[in-house]
Design a protein around this motif. Structure first.
Motif: not given
Length: 276
Positions: A42-53, A178-183
């Motif tokens: 789920d890329v829409m969670t606040p945590k992943v959205q912050a990572e994408l930023e 994993y976090s998105l960055t780790q992935l």
């Protein structure tokens, strides 16, 4: 003819190669179309959205002159309209109006082209994102498995099942922890990109009796797709362009990496150096 090729190679060697940030990723909106079936992240969670930023901010500092995405190159006009709406700040409204079907809206909101490439392009002040996928290839996995069955390649068929199952288990565990960055960093490690090609070259290429080439045909079609994609990058980059981001599924990145390293037009920029 040989002299001509030599002169071209010499000219290519004398010009400064451009830099390509080759970013292989899992599909953020997972349609389940790949051979290996993985769970949804789920890329829409606040945590992943912050990572994408954070990720796209660092990509913008790399400042690509062009961004290429896994989108049918013949549908560039549709991609242009989507990116125009994204830059205009009314993307969600545009998608809801243009694609009223719920499953379509989900794709246009969640996939990595929008979430990562559009976001990075806007930060880098780019006016266009370039489509470079070439999907017109015949990837008939069923015919390959049938060829194995006819040839009584029981052990090879078992290897297909074992390898895909192991990949699914491993990747699903990473998606869960994993976090998105780790992935992204993990997917682009040289060892993992090399392993990504193993199923094609070590297993599928052997499929069938000596007079049946269903296996190598499928492998050649996979290479052809990626070769055509890379050709579009080569032909779209101009002498004035010094950097590009190429965003693709990890399986594509494994092959395109070969093409970049075999030529002199570009050199690879490490993702870990960009995200450090």
């Amino acid at each position: 003819m040989l002299l001509s090729f030599g002169l071209v190679a010499q000219a290519a060697a004398q010009s400064k190669p451009g830099e390509i940030l080759l970013l292989g990723t899992f599909h953020y909106h997972n349609p389940g179309a790949d051979l290996v079936k993985t769970k949804t992240f789920d890329v829409m969670t606040p945590k992943v959205q912050a990572e994408l930023e954070n990720i796209t901010q660092k990509i913008s500092v790399f400042h690509p002159d062009k961004i290429f995405v896994e989108w049918d190159w013949e549908n560039q006009k549709e991609l242009d309209e989507l990116y125009k709406a994204y830059l205009g700040g009314n993307y969600e409204q545009y998608v809801s109006t243009t694609y009223p079907k719920l499953s379509s809206r989900s794709y246009y909101l969640k996939n990595e082209i929008i979430q990562l490439a559009f976001r990075a392009g806007k930060k880098a002040k780019l006016t266009r994102i370039y489509a470079f996928d070439y999907p017109k290839v015949a990837l008939n996995f069923d015919s390959v498995m049938k060829a194995m069955q006819t040839a009584k390649q029981t052990a090879l068929m078992q290897r297909v099942q074992d390898v895909t199952k192991n990949i699914e288990t491993r990747e699903n565990q990473k998606l869960a922890t994993y976090s998105l960055t780790q992935l992204l960093l993990d997917a682009n490690m040289p060892a993992n990109l090399t392993a990504n090609k193993g199923l094609y070259l070590d297993i599928l290429n052997q499929a069938g009796n000596p007079d049946n080439f269903a296996g190598p045909f499928l492998v050649s079609e996979w290479y052809r797709r990626n070769l055509y994609m890379y050709s579009l990058v080569q032909k779209t980059m101009t002498p004035q362009d010094s950097k590009a981001l190429v965003l693709v599924g990890s399986g594509h990145a494994a092959i395109i990496k070969e093409f970049i390293e075999a030529g002199q037009q570009f050199r690879l920029k490490s993702l870990k150096d960009v995200l450090k």
